[in-house]
Design a protein around this motif. Structure first.
Motif, PDB file in Angstrom:
ATOM      1  N   THR A  62     -60.349 -19.464  -5.279  1.00  0.00           N
ATOM      2  CA  THR A  62     -61.242 -21.077  -4.146  1.00  0.00           C
ATOM      3  C   THR A  62     -59.323 -21.046  -3.835  1.00  0.00           C
ATOM      4  N   TRP A  63     -59.709 -22.293  -2.587  1.00  0.00           N
ATOM      5  CA  TRP A  63     -58.672 -22.731  -2.101  1.00  0.00           C
ATOM      6  C   TRP A  63     -58.130 -24.085  -2.570  1.00  0.00           C
ATOM      7  N   ALA A  64     -59.146 -24.554  -3.244  1.00  0.00           N
ATOM      8  CA  ALA A  64     -58.782 -25.909  -3.600  1.00  0.00           C
ATOM      9  C   ALA A  64     -58.235 -25.811  -5.601  1.00  0.00           C
ATOM     10  N   CYS A  94     -64.640 -25.667  -5.255  1.00  0.00           N
ATOM     11  CA  CYS A  94     -64.321 -26.394  -4.255  1.00  0.00           C
ATOM     12  C   CYS A  94     -66.181 -26.824  -4.084  1.00  0.00           C
ATOM     13  N   GLY A  95     -66.324 -25.342  -3.550  1.00  0.00           N
ATOM     14  CA  GLY A  95     -68.334 -25.577  -3.117  1.00  0.00           C
ATOM     15  C   GLY A  95     -68.683 -25.677  -1.980  1.00  0.00           C
ATOM     16  N   ILE A  96     -67.980 -26.382  -0.926  1.00  0.00           N
ATOM     17  CA  ILE A  96     -68.563 -26.516   0.251  1.00  0.00           C
ATOM     18  C   ILE A  96     -69.151 -25.005   0.606  1.00  0.00           C
ATOM     19  N   CYS A  97     -68.461 -24.125   0.600  1.00  0.00           N
ATOM     20  CA  CYS A  97     -69.435 -22.372   2.034  1.00  0.00           C
ATOM     21  C   CYS A  97     -69.754 -21.885   0.846  1.00  0.00           C
ATOM     22  N   CYS A 147     -66.413 -18.108  -0.955  1.00  0.00           N
ATOM     23  CA  CYS A 147     -65.103 -18.898  -0.543  1.00  0.00           C
ATOM     24  C   CYS A 147     -64.595 -18.097  -0.129  1.00  0.00           C
ATOM     25  N   THR A 148     -63.639 -18.023   1.148  1.00  0.00           N
ATOM     26  CA  THR A 148     -62.958 -17.222   1.778  1.00  0.00           C
ATOM     27  C   THR A 148     -61.927 -17.081   0.823  1.00  0.00           C
ATOM     28  N   CYS A 173     -59.103 -21.142   4.779  1.00  0.00           N
ATOM     29  CA  CYS A 173     -59.967 -21.530   4.518  1.00  0.00           C
ATOM     30  C   CYS A 173     -61.172 -22.565   6.148  1.00  0.00           C
ATOM     31  N   ARG A 174     -62.455 -22.828   5.685  1.00  0.00           N
ATOM     32  CA  ARG A 174     -63.335 -22.324   6.708  1.00  0.00           C
ATOM     33  C   ARG A 174     -63.008 -24.093   6.807  1.00  0.00           C
ATOM     34  N   PHE A 175     -62.804 -25.396   5.861  1.00  0.00           N
ATOM     35  CA  PHE A 175     -62.529 -26.581   6.361  1.00  0.00           C
ATOM     36  C   PHE A 175     -61.766 -26.992   5.377  1.00  0.00           C
ATOM     37  N   VAL A 220     -61.328 -30.364   1.912  1.00  0.00           N
ATOM     38  CA  VAL A 220     -61.367 -29.398   0.343  1.00  0.00           C
ATOM     39  C   VAL A 220     -60.784 -30.601  -0.477  1.00  0.00           C
TER      40      VAL A 220
HETATM   41  S1  SF4 Z   1     -64.192 -24.563   2.351  1.00  0.00           S
HETATM   42 FE1  SF4 Z   1     -65.081 -22.873   1.967  1.00  0.00          FE
HETATM   43  S2  SF4 Z   1     -63.209 -21.695   2.403  1.00  0.00           S
HETATM   44 FE2  SF4 Z   1     -62.287 -23.871   1.888  1.00  0.00          FE
HETATM   45  S3  SF4 Z   1     -61.826 -23.369  -0.166  1.00  0.00           S
HETATM   46 FE3  SF4 Z   1     -63.870 -24.618   0.321  1.00  0.00          FE
HETATM   47  S4  SF4 Z   1     -65.200 -22.920  -0.197  1.00  0.00           S
HETATM   48 FE4  SF4 Z   1     -63.467 -21.856   0.408  1.00  0.00          FE
END
Ligand code: SF4
Length: 181
Positions: free
Chosen positions: A46-48, A120-123, A126-127, A133-135, A139
């Motif tokens: 993850t990007w986090a 992270c867990g937003i998406c 994860c990309t 990162c989408r957001f 993050v």
């Molecule tokens: S916002 Fe989405 S793409 Fe960015 S780190 Fe979190 S899960 Fe990954």
């Protein structure tokens, strides 16, 4: 300090909190090595988390741009010490607490940096690492992934690192200069 910190922390579901100066934080390559062992399965996922968050020196520099850190925790009950589902549930619950705390404090903050527990867990997926990162503005980087000894951080902030048998405690840190009215 303009914000009602106690009231806001309670509304967000924070268990304990404390404020310390960022120069008092212990950053360590040793913590990064623990991430690389990948017990949490978030390393390079993850990007986090590391390595995406940068080197420990880069993470330290990002944190030391701010004067203070509000350290906060969430405590969650487990059925027993093998209660993996309970740990995962607590992990997700703490992420919601960190987001709620951020939303409530944002009107009282200038620039800030929010770190929380691993992942992270937003998406849903994860990309990382194929696409950006989408957001990126939403993050919350991993506080341990930044190389911070959380047990020492908790002690410095006057908080409990461990909260008794059959519980799990997660930590986050909000880096900022001042709270405003
Ligand atoms: S916002 Fe989405 S793409 Fe960015 S780190 Fe979190 S899960 Fe990954």
């Amino acid at each position: 300090m303009g914000a009602d910190l106690r009231g806001i922390a309670d509304r967000a579901g924070v268990f304990q909190y404390g404020v310390i100066g960022t120069p008092d934080i212990d950053f360590s390559e040793e913590v990064r090595k623990m991430c690389e062992a990948n017990v949490c399965r978030k390393y390079a996922a993850t990007w986090a988390c590391p390595p995406a968050v940068g080197t420990v020196d880069e993470c330290r520099a990002k944190c030391l741009r701010f004067r203070n850190v509000l350290v906060f925790s969430g405590k969650y009950d487990l059925e027993d010490s093998f209660d993996y589902e309970g740990m995962m549930g607590g992990m997700e619950s703490f992420k919601r607490t960190a987001r709620e705390l951020e939303a409530l404090l944002k009107p009282h903050l200038g620039e800030y940096l929010m770190l929380a527990n691993e992942g992270c867990g937003i998406c849903d997926a994860c990309t990382y690492p194929a696409r950006p990162c989408r957001f990126p503005d939403r993050v919350h980087g991993s506080i341990e992934g930044y190389g911070i000894f959380v047990d020492k951080l908790a002690e410095a902030a006057g908080m409990n690192y461990i909260n008794g048998r059959n519980t799990v405690t997660y930590f986050g840190g909000l880096f900022y200069d001042d709270f405003t009215d």
